[in-house]
Motif scaffolding. Sequence first.
Motif, mmCIF file in Angstrom:
data_model
loop_
_atom_site.group_PDB
_atom_site.id
_atom_site.type_symbol
_atom_site.label_atom_id
_atom_site.label_comp_id
_atom_site.label_asym_id
_atom_site.label_seq_id
_atom_site.Cartn_x
_atom_site.Cartn_y
_atom_site.Cartn_z
ATOM 1 N N SER A 55 -5.414 6.037 -5.219
ATOM 2 C CA SER A 55 -5.599 4.654 -4.606
ATOM 3 C C SER A 55 -4.335 4.424 -3.511
ATOM 4 N N PRO A 56 -4.654 5.091 -2.394
ATOM 5 C CA PRO A 56 -3.482 4.742 -1.316
ATOM 6 C C PRO A 56 -3.631 3.446 -0.872
ATOM 7 N N CYS A 57 -4.449 2.506 -0.920
ATOM 8 C CA CYS A 57 -4.394 1.233 -0.294
ATOM 9 C C CYS A 57 -4.161 0.098 -1.137
ATOM 10 N N VAL A 58 -4.016 0.386 -2.560
ATOM 11 C CA VAL A 58 -3.742 -0.514 -3.573
ATOM 12 C C VAL A 58 -2.561 0.007 -4.300
ATOM 13 N N ASP A 59 -1.475 -0.606 -4.353
ATOM 14 C CA ASP A 59 -0.198 0.025 -5.039
ATOM 15 C C ASP A 59 -0.588 -0.287 -6.633
ATOM 16 N N LEU A 60 -1.051 0.483 -7.424
ATOM 17 C CA LEU A 60 -1.113 0.374 -8.852
ATOM 18 C C LEU A 60 -0.340 -0.181 -9.642
ATOM 19 N N THR A 97 0.701 -1.157 0.033
ATOM 20 C CA THR A 97 0.127 0.028 0.066
ATOM 21 C C THR A 97 0.858 1.021 -0.023
ATOM 22 N N LYS A 98 0.296 2.454 -0.373
ATOM 23 C CA LYS A 98 0.989 3.496 -0.178
ATOM 24 C C LYS A 98 0.146 4.471 0.763
ATOM 25 N N GLU A 99 -0.561 4.053 1.508
ATOM 26 C CA GLU A 99 -1.291 4.908 2.443
ATOM 27 C C GLU A 99 -0.579 5.955 3.145
ATOM 28 N N ALA A 142 -7.233 -6.447 -7.110
ATOM 29 C CA ALA A 142 -7.013 -5.606 -6.044
ATOM 30 C C ALA A 142 -7.808 -5.660 -4.996
ATOM 31 N N PRO A 143 -7.456 -6.128 -3.867
ATOM 32 C CA PRO A 143 -8.356 -6.442 -2.583
ATOM 33 C C PRO A 143 -8.718 -5.380 -2.048
ATOM 34 N N LEU A 144 -10.240 -5.557 -1.874
ATOM 35 C CA LEU A 144 -10.999 -4.316 -0.986
ATOM 36 C C LEU A 144 -10.289 -4.140 0.332
ATOM 37 N N ASN A 145 -10.619 -2.873 0.722
ATOM 38 C CA ASN A 145 -10.335 -2.693 2.270
ATOM 39 C C ASN A 145 -8.793 -2.901 2.525
ATOM 40 N N ASN A 146 -8.249 -2.802 1.838
ATOM 41 C CA ASN A 146 -6.723 -3.478 1.737
ATOM 42 C C ASN A 146 -5.763 -2.641 3.040
ATOM 43 N N CYS A 147 -6.139 -1.267 3.347
ATOM 44 C CA CYS A 147 -5.225 -0.575 4.329
ATOM 45 C C CYS A 147 -4.542 -1.366 5.077
ATOM 46 N N VAL A 148 -3.385 -0.937 5.696
ATOM 47 C CA VAL A 148 -2.778 -1.482 6.794
ATOM 48 C C VAL A 148 -3.362 -1.016 8.064
ATOM 49 N N VAL A 149 -3.820 0.264 8.211
ATOM 50 C CA VAL A 149 -4.609 0.844 9.219
ATOM 51 C C VAL A 149 -5.924 1.101 9.141
ATOM 52 N N LYS A 150 -6.780 0.478 10.014
ATOM 53 C CA LYS A 150 -8.320 0.432 9.850
ATOM 54 C C LYS A 150 -8.945 0.172 11.192
ATOM 55 N N THR A 151 -9.815 0.396 11.331
ATOM 56 C CA THR A 151 -10.679 0.367 12.926
ATOM 57 C C THR A 151 -10.920 -1.146 13.271
ATOM 58 N N ARG A 152 -11.481 -1.443 14.275
ATOM 59 C CA ARG A 152 -11.921 -2.599 14.607
ATOM 60 C C ARG A 152 -13.153 -2.962 14.076
ATOM 61 N N LEU A 153 -14.014 -2.221 13.631
ATOM 62 C CA LEU A 153 -15.101 -2.117 13.029
ATOM 63 C C LEU A 153 -15.073 -1.919 11.525
ATOM 64 N N GLY A 154 -13.705 -1.798 11.076
ATOM 65 C CA GLY A 154 -13.658 -1.992 9.486
ATOM 66 C C GLY A 154 -13.517 -0.396 8.793
ATOM 67 N N LEU A 155 -13.502 0.332 9.741
ATOM 68 C CA LEU A 155 -13.577 1.944 9.065
ATOM 69 C C LEU A 155 -12.349 2.407 8.495
ATOM 70 N N PRO A 156 -11.847 2.942 7.359
ATOM 71 C CA PRO A 156 -10.739 3.451 7.004
ATOM 72 C C PRO A 156 -10.281 4.799 7.977
ATOM 73 N N LEU A 157 -9.219 5.252 7.943
ATOM 74 C CA LEU A 157 -9.200 6.489 8.697
ATOM 75 C C LEU A 157 -9.529 7.873 7.824
ATOM 76 N N ASN A 158 -9.791 8.973 8.398
ATOM 77 C CA ASN A 158 -9.753 9.892 7.578
ATOM 78 C C ASN A 158 -8.575 10.459 7.277
ATOM 79 N N PRO A 159 -8.297 10.909 5.797
ATOM 80 C CA PRO A 159 -6.985 11.521 5.487
ATOM 81 C C PRO A 159 -6.531 12.502 6.233
ATOM 82 N N PHE A 160 -5.009 12.850 6.262
ATOM 83 C CA PHE A 160 -4.410 13.564 7.008
ATOM 84 C C PHE A 160 -3.326 14.222 6.464
ATOM 85 N N LEU A 161 -2.938 15.547 7.005
ATOM 86 C CA LEU A 161 -1.433 15.952 6.730
ATOM 87 C C LEU A 161 -0.651 16.215 7.775
ATOM 88 N N ALA A 162 0.575 16.171 7.965
ATOM 89 C CA ALA A 162 1.351 16.340 9.323
ATOM 90 C C ALA A 162 2.607 16.970 8.733
#
Length: 346
Positions: A295-300, A239-241, A312-332
């Motif tokens: 496509s941050p969670c699948v390396d195209l 991934t490139k999340e 390309a697998p669905l819901n492939n993010c490395v980070v997610k919540t217990r209920l399967g939600l992806p995180l909101n985007p952010f900048l830091a």
Amino acid sequence: MTIKGWIWYQGENNCGCERNFPGLHYGCEQVNLIDSWRHIWSATEETTPVDAPFGIVTLPPGTGEGGERVIQDFRVEQTGGYGYVPNPKMKNVFAAQAYDLKDPWGVTACQKISCCATFRDGYGPVTFKRNSSCIVKGLHIDTDIDGDWFNSTQHFLYNWGGIHPRAKQRIGQRLATTALGLVYKLPNYPKGSPSLLGCKIHHHHENSNTKTNVNVLFVFSVNADNIEVVPPEKRKIPTKELQYCIYTFGQVSSCKNWEVAKVLEPFNGTAFKTSIPIDISSQIGLQFRYAYSESPCVDLDDPNVKNGLAPAPLNNCVVKTRLGLPLNPFLAQVEGQKCNVLPFQN
């Protein structure tokens, strides 16, 4: 007439038309739409509440209709410029983030393995359907081009039809999960995907190459849901999340060469950590972005996905919540020993 609220999915044409000015005016229009509908529907007393709940779906990869290059900016505009909901401009609004729901079989990959045919539907554009002679790794692709649009299984090769995206079950589940928390106020459900609250330098040390490992801890508002990190042995494809760039102080806007930052581990269910090997100095800084690409969670560029050898697998993010939600985007941004959250808004 009294209604409970609305669910709104729209934006593909706007993203494509505004590819030179991503999301131009759309954030304002989204806010105005919600405000005006609430005003109109609540005009008669004791009918629809003036703050009736409003649900939205951000655009998944590949649905920008020509605007994929700026689709990450458009997703932010869908939330009024914040990257998350609810927010000060969009109160009592919930959302399903869909940046991790790329169609499992893209059109190019589908054609490469001879699983797609073309035809013209009633609207005119070339459309792709499943080919009955196609067998991918023992999986038979049937000829029912209508199919069950509410399934998110990985064998669908019909690229158009229904409403984007085709992984509708996951969209519905995410809308329902956040609505249960925000609208129906059930205690064990979140009001939205986790948003970044803050970040800090956790600790750093010298590695074998005499560079400094800068460890950054990202802390989130989890509201009744915990953050989880998929262990390395269970990760399907790269991934490139989470990405970072190195810049010289005063030149952060010149960040163009983004590198993938590895997500190392969760922290107390509310945070995750990354580590960047870098010679940090008083004149060098780091900028991070999360879920801020098409496509941050699948390396195209992954050869298996690109050449149609694997879905390309669905819901492939490395980070997610217990209920399967992806995180909101952010900048830091990290400068010296300080880490700050950056707003999306100018």
